[in-house]
Motif scaffolding. Structure first.
Motif, PDB file in Angstrom:
ATOM      1  N   ILE A  95       1.426   6.804   1.232  1.00  0.00           N
ATOM      2  CA  ILE A  95       0.323   7.266   0.386  1.00  0.00           C
ATOM      3  C   ILE A  95      -0.604   8.250   1.090  1.00  0.00           C
ATOM      4  N   ARG A  96      -1.025   7.959   2.308  1.00  0.00           N
ATOM      5  CA  ARG A  96      -1.982   8.842   2.996  1.00  0.00           C
ATOM      6  C   ARG A  96      -1.505  10.284   3.088  1.00  0.00           C
ATOM      7  N   PRO A  97      -0.233  10.546   3.422  1.00  0.00           N
ATOM      8  CA  PRO A  97       0.200  11.955   3.471  1.00  0.00           C
ATOM      9  C   PRO A  97       0.028  12.679   2.131  1.00  0.00           C
ATOM     10  N   GLN A  98       0.292  11.991   1.035  1.00  0.00           N
ATOM     11  CA  GLN A  98       0.103  12.607  -0.285  1.00  0.00           C
ATOM     12  C   GLN A  98      -1.374  12.876  -0.554  1.00  0.00           C
ATOM     13  N   LEU A  99      -2.228  11.937  -0.196  1.00  0.00           N
ATOM     14  CA  LEU A  99      -3.667  12.139  -0.371  1.00  0.00           C
ATOM     15  C   LEU A  99      -4.163  13.282   0.507  1.00  0.00           C
ATOM     16  N   ASN A 100      -3.641  13.374   1.721  1.00  0.00           N
ATOM     17  CA  ASN A 100      -4.036  14.461   2.619  1.00  0.00           C
ATOM     18  C   ASN A 100      -3.620  15.818   2.065  1.00  0.00           C
ATOM     19  N   ARG A 101      -2.407  15.906   1.508  1.00  0.00           N
ATOM     20  CA  ARG A 101      -1.961  17.179   0.940  1.00  0.00           C
ATOM     21  C   ARG A 101      -2.859  17.597  -0.219  1.00  0.00           C
ATOM     22  N   ARG A 102      -3.218  16.643  -1.064  1.00  0.00           N
ATOM     23  CA  ARG A 102      -4.083  16.965  -2.198  1.00  0.00           C
ATOM     24  C   ARG A 102      -5.471  17.373  -1.715  1.00  0.00           C
ATOM     25  N   SER A 103      -6.025  16.633  -0.765  1.00  0.00           N
ATOM     26  CA  SER A 103      -7.361  16.995  -0.272  1.00  0.00           C
ATOM     27  C   SER A 103      -7.329  18.329   0.475  1.00  0.00           C
ATOM     28  N   ASP A 104      -6.225  18.651   1.136  1.00  0.00           N
ATOM     29  CA  ASP A 104      -6.082  19.985   1.753  1.00  0.00           C
ATOM     30  C   ASP A 104      -6.244  21.071   0.699  1.00  0.00           C
ATOM     31  N   ARG A 105      -5.640  20.865  -0.449  1.00  0.00           N
ATOM     32  CA  ARG A 105      -5.722  21.853  -1.526  1.00  0.00           C
ATOM     33  C   ARG A 105      -7.150  21.983  -2.045  1.00  0.00           C
ATOM     34  N   VAL A 106      -7.820  20.854  -2.227  1.00  0.00           N
ATOM     35  CA  VAL A 106      -9.206  20.889  -2.710  1.00  0.00           C
ATOM     36  C   VAL A 106     -10.092  21.585  -1.685  1.00  0.00           C
ATOM     37  N   LEU A 107      -9.918  21.249  -0.411  1.00  0.00           N
ATOM     38  CA  LEU A 107     -10.732  21.858   0.638  1.00  0.00           C
ATOM     39  C   LEU A 107     -10.442  23.352   0.792  1.00  0.00           C
ATOM     40  N   ALA A 108      -9.252  23.774   0.360  1.00  0.00           N
ATOM     41  CA  ALA A 108      -8.905  25.202   0.401  1.00  0.00           C
ATOM     42  C   ALA A 108      -9.433  25.942  -0.827  1.00  0.00           C
ATOM     43  N   GLY A 109     -10.147  25.234  -1.697  1.00  0.00           N
ATOM     44  CA  GLY A 109     -10.739  25.872  -2.864  1.00  0.00           C
ATOM     45  C   GLY A 109      -9.893  25.803  -4.120  1.00  0.00           C
ATOM     46  N   GLU A 110      -8.742  25.157  -4.046  1.00  0.00           N
ATOM     47  CA  GLU A 110      -7.892  25.016  -5.227  1.00  0.00           C
ATOM     48  C   GLU A 110      -8.427  23.888  -6.112  1.00  0.00           C
ATOM     49  N   ASN A 111      -7.913  23.826  -7.309  1.00  0.00           N
ATOM     50  CA  ASN A 111      -8.258  22.755  -8.236  1.00  0.00           C
ATOM     51  C   ASN A 111      -6.960  22.092  -8.714  1.00  0.00           C
ATOM     52  N   PRO A 112      -6.350  21.250  -7.834  1.00  0.00           N
ATOM     53  CA  PRO A 112      -5.074  20.643  -8.201  1.00  0.00           C
ATOM     54  C   PRO A 112      -5.235  19.669  -9.363  1.00  0.00           C
ATOM     55  N   PRO A 113      -4.151  19.415 -10.091  1.00  0.00           N
ATOM     56  CA  PRO A 113      -4.237  18.454 -11.193  1.00  0.00           C
ATOM     57  C   PRO A 113      -4.595  17.061 -10.674  1.00  0.00           C
ATOM     58  N   ARG A 114      -5.203  16.299 -11.543  1.00  0.00           N
ATOM     59  CA  ARG A 114      -5.579  14.933 -11.191  1.00  0.00           C
ATOM     60  C   ARG A 114      -4.347  14.145 -10.764  1.00  0.00           C
TER      61      ARG A 114
END
Length: 143
Positions: A95-114
């Motif tokens: 789970i943590r790797p998936q959460l990290n990938r999503r938070s990487d996207r948010v921190l990069a300014g993206e707006n990934p799907p929920r």
């Protein structure tokens, strides 16, 4: 179970339980309510806090495992210890790797799907809390 290893394992398990309750179920939801803390800032703080918590959890898991093994555990203690280790491993590897990938996207300014991955982490965290409490109680009785 032998008294000294049971006492050591009991102390470690209750410290671990307190840390998980304080961070996962108190600090994490509250930080997003603090003035000036937006999603990127909250995620940045959360990543640092959870990285530290997970490192401490790995250490506490190893100490618990050694104390339980040395103390010749009952089948209930052995089963609960194994369950906790499986839950922690699932959180860290699946789970943590998936959460990290999503938070990487948010921190990069993206707006990934929920994502529902966060809910799986919370479910495993709740199960870990129950298992840690049960193990701590069993160790108190066994010691």
């Amino acid at each position: 179970m032998n008294a000294a290893p049971a006492a050591a394992a009991t102390a470690v398990v209750f410290i671990w339980l307190g840390m998980v309750l304080a961070i996962s179920f108190l600090e994490t939801p509250l930080k997003f309510r603090a003035p000036g803390v937006d999603i990127p800032i909250g995620l940045g703080i959360g990543r640092i806090v959870f990285r530290a918590l997970n490192r401490v959890e790995i250490t506490l898991a190893l100490v618990t495992l050694v104390a339980v093994l040395v103390g010749r555990p009952t089948s209930v203690v052995a089963t609960l210890t194994a369950a906790i280790l499986i839950l922690l491993t699932g959180q860290l590897i699946a789970i943590r790797p998936q959460l990290n990938r999503r938070s990487d996207r948010v921190l990069a300014g993206e707006n990934p799907p929920r994502s529902t991955v966060h809910l799986y982490y919370v479910a495993l965290e709740a199960a870990k809390v129950v298992a840690l409490a049960a193990l701590g109680i069993c160790l108190l009785v066994a010691g």
